[in-house]
Design a protein around this motif. Structure first.
Motif, PDB file in Angstrom:
ATOM      1  N   LYS A   1       0.938  -1.190   0.084  1.00 43.45           N
ATOM      2  CA  LYS A   1       0.228  -0.172   0.082  1.00 43.45           C
ATOM      3  C   LYS A   1       0.714   1.240   0.134  1.00 43.45           C
ATOM      4  O   LYS A   1       0.628   2.218  -0.288  1.00 43.45           O
TER       5      LYS A   1
ATOM      6  N   ARG B   1       3.275  -4.349 -12.274  1.00 44.58           N
ATOM      7  CA  ARG B   1       2.131  -4.645 -12.143  1.00 44.58           C
ATOM      8  C   ARG B   1       1.482  -3.190 -11.666  1.00 44.58           C
ATOM      9  O   ARG B   1       0.211  -2.796 -12.105  1.00 44.58           O
ATOM     10  N   ILE B   2       1.967  -2.296 -10.914  1.00 45.64           N
ATOM     11  CA  ILE B   2       1.437  -1.155 -10.665  1.00 45.64           C
ATOM     12  C   ILE B   2       1.351  -0.258 -12.013  1.00 45.64           C
ATOM     13  O   ILE B   2       0.462   0.443 -12.121  1.00 45.64           O
ATOM     14  N   LYS B   3       2.179  -0.192 -12.794  1.00 47.06           N
ATOM     15  CA  LYS B   3       2.137   0.451 -13.919  1.00 47.06           C
ATOM     16  C   LYS B   3       1.102   0.007 -14.828  1.00 47.06           C
ATOM     17  O   LYS B   3       0.567   0.638 -15.510  1.00 47.06           O
ATOM     18  N   MET B   4       0.871  -1.325 -15.028  1.00 47.22           N
ATOM     19  CA  MET B   4      -0.121  -1.796 -15.991  1.00 47.22           C
ATOM     20  C   MET B   4      -1.254  -1.910 -15.189  1.00 47.22           C
ATOM     21  O   MET B   4      -2.484  -2.251 -15.807  1.00 47.22           O
ATOM     22  N   GLY B   5      -1.646  -1.220 -13.950  1.00 45.02           N
ATOM     23  CA  GLY B   5      -2.781  -1.313 -13.284  1.00 45.02           C
ATOM     24  C   GLY B   5      -3.518  -2.510 -12.791  1.00 45.02           C
ATOM     25  O   GLY B   5      -4.442  -2.846 -12.756  1.00 45.02           O
ATOM     26  N   PHE B   6      -2.463  -3.542 -12.752  1.00 47.97           N
ATOM     27  CA  PHE B   6      -2.755  -4.979 -12.392  1.00 47.97           C
ATOM     28  C   PHE B   6      -2.843  -5.284 -10.905  1.00 47.97           C
ATOM     29  O   PHE B   6      -1.720  -4.952 -10.266  1.00 47.97           O
ATOM     30  N   PRO B   7      -3.780  -5.474 -10.144  1.00 52.42           N
ATOM     31  CA  PRO B   7      -3.956  -5.705  -8.669  1.00 52.42           C
ATOM     32  C   PRO B   7      -2.980  -6.740  -8.378  1.00 52.42           C
ATOM     33  O   PRO B   7      -3.004  -7.968  -8.961  1.00 52.42           O
ATOM     34  N   HIS B   8      -2.093  -6.560  -7.346  1.00 49.20           N
ATOM     35  CA  HIS B   8      -1.136  -7.582  -6.939  1.00 49.20           C
ATOM     36  C   HIS B   8      -1.816  -9.048  -6.405  1.00 49.20           C
ATOM     37  O   HIS B   8      -1.415  -9.979  -6.857  1.00 49.20           O
TER      38      HIS B   8
END
Length: 294
Positions: free
Chosen positions: A63, A167-174
């Motif tokens: 977070k 993942r953050i860059k692609m907006g993909f939830p961890h």
């Protein structure tokens, strides 16, 4: 749901359970391709392990991450991976993985069979995003203790700085990316590499392209060598060759008990790493795989 499942029992229908790489190995076995046997430690095992306090601690760290702050990202990644590695598997999980590894070893009548321990994430190649190659692979792992340790390292590699930032860059939830781990009999390869069922440089569908080097395929995959290249025509089976000077190979060193990068002796450096007959056999497999996958 099972903690483990053998490759030959799980294909593309089990993608959510075994991840992209392991599901493809299952499909290739169904297609009659000679895949070294092994089993998947499933995403169910990962989710059961990655629960409770461990999950809460990791989510709390994630977070607070600013992906532009490299030092913070690396520190967070290191903390998460240490947490994962230090958290023990349940006894049930240890026993199930252990009995499968013993069964695999007994197939070859070889205690402590050398295996590759390979990550297989559920989001490896998606439209608009490729997660492939972001997680770890370990070669020539022997004995149940080391197998369990490397499985955990594979799970922890879901949280390398690169994987978190992507993942953050692609907006993909961890929490949407789960990981399965493949435990597979390793091939003590004389030569290895990569094969494409079309020419990747120009998209020519009539050609199979094989790139290889002496030893295991790691040097080719990681771009550590200038590999030999064989371009085979699918119809005439004519072969065009570009033989490189190959200076380094990835091999198992029996004295050090580990995989090393070793110098290739001068008398082997300019010899093709595979013979024409082998290139043609590989091309026959390539055509079979292409027909199977459509």
């Amino acid at each position: 749901m099972p903690y483990t499942i053998w490759f030959d029992r799980a294909g593309k229908e089990a993608l959510a359970l075994v991840g992209g790489k392991n599901a493809s190995l299952g499909e290739l076995i169904r297609a009659g391709i000679p895949v070294p046997p092994g089993f998947s430690v499933t995403t169910e095992a990962y989710l059961d392990f990655f629960t409770g306090t461990l999950k809460e601690k990791v989510e709390e760290i994630l977070k607070k991450i600013d992906p532009k702050d490299i030092a913070q990202l690396e520190e967070a990644s290191r903390t998460i991976r240490e947490l994962i590695i230090e958290t023990p598997f349940s006894q049930k999980m240890n026993e199930e993985i252990g009995s499968n590894y013993e069964a695999l070893s007994s197939v070859f009548d070889m205690p402590d069979l050398p295996v590759a321990v390979r990550s297989s994430a559920t989001a490896e190649d998606l439209p608009g995003a490729s997660f492939a190659g972001q997680q770890d692979t370990f070669l020539w792992v022997q004995g149940i203790d080391e197998v369990l340790e490397k499985i955990k390292h594979c799970m922890a590699s879901l949280f390398t700085p690169r994987a978190i930032a992507y993942r953050i860059k692609m907006g993909f939830p961890h929490e949407k990316v789960h990981i399965s781990v493949g435990v597979q009999k390793i091939v003590d390869a004389r030569a290895a590499g990569v094969m494409f069922t079309i020419n990747p440089l120009n998209g020519d569908p009539s050609k199979v392209v094989i790139e290889g080097n002496w030893g295991m395929g790691e040097t080719v995959v990681a771009g550590l060598c200038n590999p030999d290249k064989f371009v085979v025509d699918k119809v005439t089976m004519a072969i065009e060759k570009e033989i490189s000077i190959k200076e380094m190979e990835c091999v198992f060193d029996s004295r050090k008990r580990e995989v090393v990068h070793a110098d290739i002796p001068p008398d082997r450096r300019e010899i093709p790493c595979i013979e024409d007959q082998e290139a043609l056999e590989l091309t026959r497999y390539a055509k079979k795989i292409e027909a199977y996958y459509g």
